[in-house]
Design a protein around this motif. Structure first.
Motif, short mmCIF file in Angstrom:
data_model
loop_
_atom_site.label_atom_id
_atom_site.label_comp_id
_atom_site.label_asym_id
_atom_site.label_seq_id
_atom_site.Cartn_x
_atom_site.Cartn_y
_atom_site.Cartn_z
N UNK A 109 0.81 -1.23 0.00
CA UNK A 109 0.00 0.00 0.00
C UNK A 109 0.84 1.27 0.00
N UNK A 110 2.08 1.18 0.49
CA UNK A 110 2.91 2.37 0.64
C UNK A 110 2.62 3.14 1.91
N UNK A 111 1.79 2.58 2.79
CA UNK A 111 1.44 3.26 4.04
C UNK A 111 2.68 3.43 4.92
N UNK A 112 2.89 4.65 5.39
CA UNK A 112 4.02 4.94 6.25
C UNK A 112 3.88 4.18 7.56
N UNK A 113 4.97 3.60 8.03
CA UNK A 113 4.99 2.83 9.26
C UNK A 113 5.64 3.65 10.38
N UNK A 114 5.42 3.29 11.65
CA UNK A 114 5.89 4.10 12.77
C UNK A 114 7.39 4.07 13.03
N UNK A 115 8.15 3.25 12.34
CA UNK A 115 9.61 3.21 12.51
C UNK A 115 10.19 4.58 12.19
N UNK A 116 11.01 5.15 13.10
CA UNK A 116 11.45 6.54 12.92
C UNK A 116 12.95 6.74 13.05
#
Length: 181
Positions: free
Chosen positions: A127-134
């Motif tokens: 989906x390309x949804x941004x994940x919480x890894x920062x």
């Protein structure tokens, strides 16, 4: 599929045929494939996984479809798919978990989908949804490599980054760093 080589860069033709920064070439004959998606800016890296071609670079369209520096296309049909994270600057490097649960990318950007990300980010690869890894660096990331699992679990691996940075994850790291994923 083992018979084609996918490549990107900064070019307008391959084997005398128009190809804008992205090409597919038959590895046996050297002939251009009928697949002719292109970008309107340079491509830094391509990654083939699960029937998709992920394209990193500095562009605003892939195959005439609006995309911001990172996109993917279905290889079999040469169609741009719904994967469309909006990255605020060039993307130089890609790495994907072997189990297909994450796509990491690095470059020279400050945000992804209007959320702060400093030169590194992780998205869901379909989906390309941004994940919480920062994880973050203070300057450009030029290349990435994802190691095998360090604990036997499929999602625990080290992401190795190299680039122009001197700080990574808040610590002094001179141009190379490893991040737990």
């Amino acid at each position: 599929d083992g018979t084609n080589l996918m490549g990107g860069g900064s070019f307008s033709a391959v084997n005398g045929s128009g190809r804008n920064n992205l090409a597919r070439v038959d590895t046996t004959t050297g002939a251009n494939g009928a697949w002719a998606l292109g970008t309107n800016g340079p491509v830094s890296e391509v990654l083939v996984a699960s029937g998709r071609l992920y394209v990193a670079g500095e562009y605003s369209t892939l195959g005439g479809v609006a995309r911001s520096n990172l996109a993917s296309a279905t290889i079999a049909t040469a169609t741009v798919d719904a994967f469309a994270p909006s990255v605020s600057g060039p993307v130089h490097a890609l790495a994907r978990r072997s189990n297909g649960t994450a796509l990491f990318f690095g470059g020279s950007f400050a945000s992804v989908d209007a959320q702060a990300r400093s030169n590194l980010a992780m998205v869901e690869p379909t989906t390309g949804a941004l994940q919480p890894w920062t994880a973050a660096t203070d300057a450009t990331v030029r290349d990435l490599d994802l190691s095998q699992s360090h604990s036997g679990l499929p999602n625990n691996a080290w992401l190795h980054a190299v680039g122009d940075f001197t700080t990574a994850g808040g610590a002094t790291r001179l141009r190379a760093a490893a991040f737990d994923t």
